[in-house]
Design a protein around this motif. Structure first.
Motif, PDB file in Angstrom:
ATOM      1  N   ASP A  11      86.168  34.145  39.278  1.00  0.00           N
ATOM      2  CA  ASP A  11      86.419  33.707  40.585  1.00  0.00           C
ATOM      3  C   ASP A  11      86.412  32.132  40.890  1.00  0.00           C
ATOM      4  N   LEU A  12      87.508  31.494  40.949  1.00  0.00           N
ATOM      5  CA  LEU A  12      87.666  30.146  41.000  1.00  0.00           C
ATOM      6  C   LEU A  12      86.638  29.239  41.927  1.00  0.00           C
ATOM      7  N   GLY A  13      86.491  29.977  43.278  1.00  0.00           N
ATOM      8  CA  GLY A  13      85.715  29.506  44.078  1.00  0.00           C
ATOM      9  C   GLY A  13      84.277  29.303  43.402  1.00  0.00           C
ATOM     10  N   LYS A  14      83.777  30.519  42.927  1.00  0.00           N
ATOM     11  CA  LYS A  14      82.340  30.602  42.498  1.00  0.00           C
ATOM     12  C   LYS A  14      82.244  29.484  41.426  1.00  0.00           C
ATOM     13  N   ILE A  15      83.209  29.432  40.543  1.00  0.00           N
ATOM     14  CA  ILE A  15      83.059  28.601  39.155  1.00  0.00           C
ATOM     15  C   ILE A  15      83.174  27.139  39.822  1.00  0.00           C
ATOM     16  N   LYS A  16      83.945  26.674  40.530  1.00  0.00           N
ATOM     17  CA  LYS A  16      83.705  25.379  41.419  1.00  0.00           C
ATOM     18  C   LYS A  16      82.458  25.124  41.929  1.00  0.00           C
ATOM     19  N   GLU A  17      81.980  26.097  42.841  1.00  0.00           N
ATOM     20  CA  GLU A  17      80.517  25.906  43.076  1.00  0.00           C
ATOM     21  C   GLU A  17      79.406  25.752  41.992  1.00  0.00           C
ATOM     22  N   GLN A  18      79.606  26.486  41.223  1.00  0.00           N
ATOM     23  CA  GLN A  18      78.528  26.550  39.968  1.00  0.00           C
ATOM     24  C   GLN A  18      79.032  25.082  39.326  1.00  0.00           C
ATOM     25  N   ALA A  19      80.271  24.672  38.991  1.00  0.00           N
ATOM     26  CA  ALA A  19      80.198  23.342  38.238  1.00  0.00           C
ATOM     27  C   ALA A  19      79.423  22.154  39.123  1.00  0.00           C
ATOM     28  N   ALA A  20      79.814  22.185  40.271  1.00  0.00           N
ATOM     29  CA  ALA A  20      79.184  21.391  41.034  1.00  0.00           C
ATOM     30  C   ALA A  20      77.708  21.193  41.075  1.00  0.00           C
ATOM     31  N   TRP A  21      77.183  22.225  41.135  1.00  0.00           N
ATOM     32  CA  TRP A  21      75.590  22.475  40.966  1.00  0.00           C
ATOM     33  C   TRP A  21      75.099  22.191  39.592  1.00  0.00           C
ATOM     34  N   ASN A  22      75.858  22.473  38.606  1.00  0.00           N
ATOM     35  CA  ASN A  22      75.723  22.091  37.049  1.00  0.00           C
ATOM     36  C   ASN A  22      75.598  20.672  37.140  1.00  0.00           C
ATOM     37  N   PHE A  23      76.719  19.768  37.337  1.00  0.00           N
ATOM     38  CA  PHE A  23      76.687  18.338  37.177  1.00  0.00           C
ATOM     39  C   PHE A  23      75.221  17.724  37.908  1.00  0.00           C
ATOM     40  N   GLU A  24      75.139  18.369  39.271  1.00  0.00           N
ATOM     41  CA  GLU A  24      74.139  17.396  39.935  1.00  0.00           C
ATOM     42  C   GLU A  24      72.539  17.673  39.116  1.00  0.00           C
ATOM     43  N   THR A  25      72.496  19.172  39.028  1.00  0.00           N
ATOM     44  CA  THR A  25      71.297  19.680  38.290  1.00  0.00           C
ATOM     45  C   THR A  25      70.965  19.059  36.781  1.00  0.00           C
ATOM     46  N   PHE A  26      72.074  19.033  36.073  1.00  0.00           N
ATOM     47  CA  PHE A  26      71.888  18.269  34.797  1.00  0.00           C
ATOM     48  C   PHE A  26      71.618  16.776  34.967  1.00  0.00           C
ATOM     49  N   GLY A  27      72.104  16.250  36.264  1.00  0.00           N
ATOM     50  CA  GLY A  27      71.942  14.753  36.230  1.00  0.00           C
ATOM     51  C   GLY A  27      73.171  14.257  35.418  1.00  0.00           C
ATOM     52  N   ILE A  28      74.193  14.621  35.068  1.00  0.00           N
ATOM     53  CA  ILE A  28      75.059  14.205  34.407  1.00  0.00           C
ATOM     54  C   ILE A  28      76.510  14.182  35.466  1.00  0.00           C
ATOM     55  N   ASP A  29      77.550  13.098  35.065  1.00  0.00           N
ATOM     56  CA  ASP A  29      78.620  13.207  35.847  1.00  0.00           C
ATOM     57  C   ASP A  29      79.840  13.268  34.988  1.00  0.00           C
ATOM     58  N   TYR A  30      79.632  13.785  33.961  1.00  0.00           N
ATOM     59  CA  TYR A  30      80.482  14.752  32.888  1.00  0.00           C
ATOM     60  C   TYR A  30      79.951  15.366  31.808  1.00  0.00           C
TER      61      TYR A  30
END
Length: 365
Positions: free
Chosen positions: A89-108
């Motif tokens: 599900d692309l919507g869920k993947i986009k939501e998880q990706a945004a969460w990942n970048f923020e939670t990991f403290g990375i911008d790439y």
């Protein structure tokens, strides 16, 4: 630590990386393990965990040394309920990706992976216009993904993705059980097909990061090893690193002790790294044990008996992600017709009907 250069870039990858699937729920303990790995020269981290809490550990462990680590983030692994889940599900993947970048403290992320694509139908959906692959390509264009890749257990899937010309690294299961020439077909694809894939990747300049180097722990115990004899962590790691195109091996660790066992490879003697003992093994060593050889196919009920057994064995060995892979199958152990077909064809005389009952009870389906 030893390092290998990524063929398509300047990155140097530690031959021992860190698989995150077994990291403990305690965030502080996970952070301690990740930090200790970095201190020991490990610079490659797979970011797919079995449960959500360990994901919070990366930010603090990476703080002040982002330039010392390479991240492998999966697009399709989601944690909406706190446990690992798989989705296209692309919507869920986009939501998880945004969460990942923020939670990991990375911008790439250094490597963005299309997660766990094991069927051609799933791959078709991923590659469809406006699908997950297009989304990942857009992130690469923005600089949020530096290298595209994928994880899979299927050589045919790997070939299709590599043929896009966009893949720089992918994650694949490599260990003596899956590749063993005299023991039949292990995991997906026969030994010739799998070895040809590794060689072609080397020619194409595509790297491989290795998951399941110990076959979910089975190879480390003589009672569960299909060979009837245990191998060491170091032997399994060396086996994988000797395959063409392999950049790094990603053992799962549950503790600092597990990490040190894996890191012993770096200081191991040539004798400790020698895995030539596998040349003594014969198929008879696997008598009564399912080795996922697919000789029982085609199943009259349509079950993928080998994969059902594989995911059960991995779950029994402590692989938390195996249950999710099992549940993703179209048919499950409880769908067995008890027709006797698989038992009549099994060269290793596995009592498969009784085993499928056991598996159905274990997974609750």
């Amino acid at each position: 630590m030893e390092y290998r250069k990524l063929p398509c870039g300047d990155e140097k990858i530690s031959v021992i990386g860190l698989g995150s699937g077994s990291l403990p729920e305690d965030i502080e303990k996970s952070e301690e393990i990740i930090s200790a790995a970095i201190d020991s020269g490990v610079n490659f981290f797979d970011m797919a965990t079995a449960i959500k809490p360990p994901l919070y550990a990366f930010k603090k462990a990476f703080e002040g040394r982002r330039d010392k680590v390479l991240t492998q983030v999966h697009f399709g692994a989601v944690y909406g309920d706190g446990k690992y889940g798989w989705t296209q599900d692309l919507g869920k993947i986009k939501e998880q990706a945004a969460w990942n970048f923020e939670t990991f403290g990375i911008d790439y992320t250094d490597f963005g992976f299309l997660h766990c694509i094991d069927t051609h139908e799933d791959l078709d959906r991923s590659l469809a216009p406006g699908g997950v692959w297009d989304y990942m390509k857009s992130l690469k264009a923005e600089g949020k993904i530096r290298h595209l890749g994928f994880s899979s257990h299927e050589p045919g899937i790997a070939r299709r993705l590599i043929e896009t010309g966009l893949v720089d690294l992918f994650m694949f299961s490599i260990n003596p059980a899956y590749d063993y020439q005299k023991g039949g077909e292990h995991a997906r694809g026969g030994v010739a097909e799998r070895m040809e894939l590794y060689r072609d990747c080397e020619k194409a300049g595509v790297g491989i990061s290795v998951m399941k180097p110990f076959a979910g722990g089975q190879l480390l115990d003589g009672k569960t090893s299909i060979f009837g004899r245990a191998l060491t962590h170091t032997q399994c790691i060396q086996y994988a690193l000797d395959k063409p195109a392999v950049m790094t091996v990603l053992p799962g660790v549950r503790s600092l002790e597990d990490l040190q066992v894996a890191l012993h490879y770096v200081s191991a003697t040539p004798d400790e790294r020698d895995y030539s003992v596998i040349g003594e093994f014969t198929p008879k060593s696997a008598e009564g044990v399912c080795v996922y050889c697919n000789h029982c196919q085609p199943c009259p009920a349509g079950l993928n008996v080998a994969l059902i057994n594989k995911y059960y064995d991995l779950a029994q060995a402590g692989d938390e992600l195996a249950k999710g892979h099992y549940e993703k199958l179209d048919l499950h152990a409880s769908d067995c017709l008890k027709c006797g077909h698989c038992e009549s064809r099994c060269p290793f005389h596995v009592k498969q009907e009784a085993r499928l009952e056991e598996i159905a009870a274990y997974f609750g389906r």
